[in-house]
Motif scaffolding. Structure first.
Motif, PDB file in Angstrom:
ATOM      1  N   ALA A  96     -16.544  -0.230 -17.081  1.00 23.58           N
ATOM      2  CA  ALA A  96     -15.281  -1.188 -16.092  1.00 23.58           C
ATOM      3  C   ALA A  96     -14.713   0.132 -15.715  1.00 23.58           C
ATOM      4  CB  ALA A  96     -14.644  -1.750 -16.046  1.00 23.58           C
ATOM      5  N   VAL A  97     -14.251   0.851 -16.029  1.00 18.80           N
ATOM      6  CA  VAL A  97     -12.933   2.010 -15.928  1.00 18.80           C
ATOM      7  C   VAL A  97     -13.760   3.196 -15.362  1.00 18.80           C
ATOM      8  CG1 VAL A  97     -11.377   3.753 -16.602  1.00 18.80           C
ATOM      9  CG2 VAL A  97     -11.246   1.122 -17.316  1.00 18.80           C
ATOM     10  N   ALA A  98     -15.085   3.516 -15.487  1.00 19.63           N
ATOM     11  CA  ALA A  98     -15.929   4.912 -15.326  1.00 19.63           C
ATOM     12  C   ALA A  98     -16.267   4.523 -14.029  1.00 19.63           C
ATOM     13  CB  ALA A  98     -16.358   5.062 -16.666  1.00 19.63           C
ATOM     14  N   VAL A  99     -16.973   2.950 -13.438  1.00 18.85           N
ATOM     15  CA  VAL A  99     -17.571   2.392 -12.341  1.00 18.85           C
ATOM     16  C   VAL A  99     -15.696   2.559 -11.254  1.00 18.85           C
ATOM     17  CG1 VAL A  99     -18.444   1.058 -11.642  1.00 18.85           C
ATOM     18  CG2 VAL A  99     -19.414   1.374 -13.389  1.00 18.85           C
ATOM     19  N   ALA A 100     -15.012   1.980 -11.586  1.00 17.54           N
ATOM     20  CA  ALA A 100     -13.945   1.747 -10.786  1.00 17.54           C
ATOM     21  C   ALA A 100     -13.222   3.350 -10.279  1.00 17.54           C
ATOM     22  CB  ALA A 100     -12.707   1.361 -11.318  1.00 17.54           C
ATOM     23  N   LEU A 101     -13.713   4.405 -11.361  1.00 18.81           N
ATOM     24  CA  LEU A 101     -13.112   5.856 -10.935  1.00 18.81           C
ATOM     25  C   LEU A 101     -14.137   6.113  -9.673  1.00 18.81           C
ATOM     26  CD1 LEU A 101     -11.525   7.256 -13.716  1.00 18.81           C
ATOM     27  CD2 LEU A 101      -9.944   6.461 -12.283  1.00 18.81           C
ATOM     28  N   LEU A 102     -15.561   6.133 -10.082  1.00 20.06           N
ATOM     29  CA  LEU A 102     -16.394   6.550  -9.190  1.00 20.06           C
ATOM     30  C   LEU A 102     -16.598   5.934  -8.416  1.00 20.06           C
ATOM     31  CD1 LEU A 102     -19.029   8.834  -9.390  1.00 20.06           C
ATOM     32  CD2 LEU A 102     -20.324   6.728  -9.607  1.00 20.06           C
ATOM     33  N   ALA A 103     -16.068   5.261  -7.923  1.00 19.22           N
ATOM     34  CA  ALA A 103     -16.772   3.774  -6.441  1.00 19.22           C
ATOM     35  C   ALA A 103     -15.288   4.282  -5.584  1.00 19.22           C
ATOM     36  CB  ALA A 103     -15.969   2.597  -6.489  1.00 19.22           C
ATOM     37  N   THR A 104     -13.359   5.530  -6.252  1.00 17.99           N
ATOM     38  CA  THR A 104     -12.600   5.294  -6.100  1.00 17.99           C
ATOM     39  C   THR A 104     -12.910   6.874  -5.412  1.00 17.99           C
ATOM     40  OG1 THR A 104     -11.875   4.300  -7.066  1.00 17.99           O
ATOM     41  CG2 THR A 104     -10.328   6.203  -6.315  1.00 17.99           C
ATOM     42  N   ALA A 105     -13.606   7.669  -6.375  1.00 17.74           N
ATOM     43  CA  ALA A 105     -13.299   9.302  -5.378  1.00 17.74           C
ATOM     44  C   ALA A 105     -14.699   9.108  -4.084  1.00 17.74           C
ATOM     45  CB  ALA A 105     -14.659   9.814  -6.660  1.00 17.74           C
ATOM     46  N   VAL A 106     -15.745   8.563  -4.616  1.00 20.21           N
ATOM     47  CA  VAL A 106     -17.195   8.179  -3.768  1.00 20.21           C
ATOM     48  C   VAL A 106     -15.807   8.173  -2.152  1.00 20.21           C
ATOM     49  CG1 VAL A 106     -18.945   6.798  -2.815  1.00 20.21           C
ATOM     50  CG2 VAL A 106     -18.636   7.659  -4.620  1.00 20.21           C
ATOM     51  N   ALA A 107     -14.723   6.903  -2.334  1.00 18.66           N
ATOM     52  CA  ALA A 107     -14.205   6.171  -1.214  1.00 18.66           C
ATOM     53  C   ALA A 107     -13.564   7.880  -0.681  1.00 18.66           C
ATOM     54  CB  ALA A 107     -13.388   5.260  -1.350  1.00 18.66           C
ATOM     55  N   VAL A 108     -12.970   7.932  -1.538  1.00 18.44           N
ATOM     56  CA  VAL A 108     -11.625   9.113  -1.047  1.00 18.44           C
ATOM     57  C   VAL A 108     -12.631  10.797  -0.261  1.00 18.44           C
ATOM     58  CG1 VAL A 108     -10.587  11.073  -1.892  1.00 18.44           C
ATOM     59  CG2 VAL A 108     -10.182   8.844  -2.393  1.00 18.44           C
ATOM     60  N   VAL A 109     -14.578  11.082  -0.809  1.00 19.73           N
ATOM     61  CA  VAL A 109     -14.490  11.941  -0.561  1.00 19.73           C
ATOM     62  C   VAL A 109     -15.189  11.082   1.026  1.00 19.73           C
ATOM     63  CG1 VAL A 109     -16.867  13.666  -1.076  1.00 19.73           C
ATOM     64  CG2 VAL A 109     -14.898  13.088  -2.758  1.00 19.73           C
ATOM     65  N   GLY A 110     -15.183  10.356   0.848  1.00 24.59           N
ATOM     66  CA  GLY A 110     -16.155   9.921   2.390  1.00 24.59           C
ATOM     67  C   GLY A 110     -14.839   9.699   3.688  1.00 24.59           C
ATOM     68  N   ARG A 111     -13.727   9.824   3.369  1.00 28.17           N
ATOM     69  CA  ARG A 111     -13.189   9.744   4.113  1.00 28.17           C
ATOM     70  C   ARG A 111     -12.257  10.456   4.845  1.00 28.17           C
ATOM     71  NH1 ARG A 111      -9.573   4.302   4.475  1.00 28.17           N
ATOM     72  NH2 ARG A 111      -8.000   5.932   6.039  1.00 28.17           N
ATOM     73  N   ARG A 112     -12.472  11.695   3.926  1.00 23.38           N
ATOM     74  CA  ARG A 112     -11.826  13.277   4.999  1.00 23.38           C
ATOM     75  C   ARG A 112     -12.534  13.645   5.777  1.00 23.38           C
ATOM     76  NH1 ARG A 112     -13.060  18.330   0.405  1.00 23.38           N
ATOM     77  NH2 ARG A 112     -13.893  16.557   0.249  1.00 23.38           N
ATOM     78  N   ARG A 113     -11.590  14.180   6.531  1.00 21.00           N
ATOM     79  CA  ARG A 113     -11.810  14.222   7.491  1.00 21.00           C
ATOM     80  C   ARG A 113     -12.457  15.450   7.935  1.00 21.00           C
ATOM     81  NH1 ARG A 113      -6.902  11.688  11.595  1.00 21.00           N
ATOM     82  NH2 ARG A 113      -5.925   9.600  11.137  1.00 21.00           N
ATOM     83  N   PRO A 114     -13.369  15.725   9.044  1.00 17.05           N
ATOM     84  CA  PRO A 114     -13.593  17.205   9.305  1.00 17.05           C
ATOM     85  C   PRO A 114     -12.117  17.782  10.037  1.00 17.05           C
ATOM     86  CG  PRO A 114     -14.502  16.220  10.458  1.00 17.05           C
ATOM     87  CD  PRO A 114     -13.787  14.908   9.560  1.00 17.05           C
ATOM     88  N   PRO A 115     -12.330  19.272  10.761  1.00 12.80           N
ATOM     89  CA  PRO A 115     -11.088  19.423  10.868  1.00 12.80           C
ATOM     90  C   PRO A 115     -11.301  19.623  12.363  1.00 12.80           C
ATOM     91  CG  PRO A 115     -12.672  21.238  10.177  1.00 12.80           C
ATOM     92  CD  PRO A 115     -13.707  20.225   9.796  1.00 12.80           C
TER      93      PRO A 115
END
Length: 152
Positions: free
Chosen positions: A88-107
């Motif tokens: 469960a911790v691994a799945v939560a960390l993976l989902a958080t990483a995907v959300a952070v990468v997806g929210r990054r704005r282009p320059p």
């Protein structure tokens, strides 16, 4: 085997007298044989009993005898609980990483190059999008501050 009953023969012998049963001093403890343990009497007004079940020396459950019903209650395996928590911790960390990468704005602007004479060239790039109008902060309203706008 054949039995011959002869009424004229000798009288049959009387059966040997029976001995009175000897009172047992203390019952021998029940030694568990196999995966089922001894029956444990539980205190209380409704009579209840517990029969533990083991596998490879570890408790896996118990049969509960109460109120004329028999129910099996399993015991959670600590190894499986730990593995499920780690998953469960691994799945939560993976989902958080995907959300952070997806929210990054282009320059806001494209590649910046240095032109001849030391000036910065933004040729071929789009103008950055305007920021949305944000509400005034609370301190600006309290101080009745005004925006600094250059007049033309």
């Amino acid at each position: 085997m054949t039995a011959i009953f002869n009424p004229t023969g000798p009288a049959p012998l009387a059966p040997p007298p029976r001995r009175a049963p000897e009172p047992a001093a203390t019952p021998a403890p029940v030694v568990p044989v196999g995966p089922v343990g001894p029956v444990l009497e539980l205190p209380g007004t409704p009579a209840a009993a517990l029969v533990p079940v083991t596998r490879d020396g570890r408790a896996v459950g118990a049969f509960v005898l109460a109120g004329g019903r028999v129910r099996y209650r399993s015991v959670p395996d600590p190894d499986q609980v730990l593995a499920a928590a780690a998953g469960a911790v691994a799945v939560a960390l993976l989902a958080t990483a995907v959300a952070v990468v997806g929210r990054r704005r282009p320059p806001a602007i494209g590649a910046v190059t240095m032109g001849p004479g030391g000036w910065v060239s933004l040729r071929g790039t789009r103008a950055p999008a305007l920021r949305p109008a944000t509400p005034r902060p609370w301190w600006a309203r309290v101080l009745r501050a005004r925006r600094l706008v250059a007049e033309r």
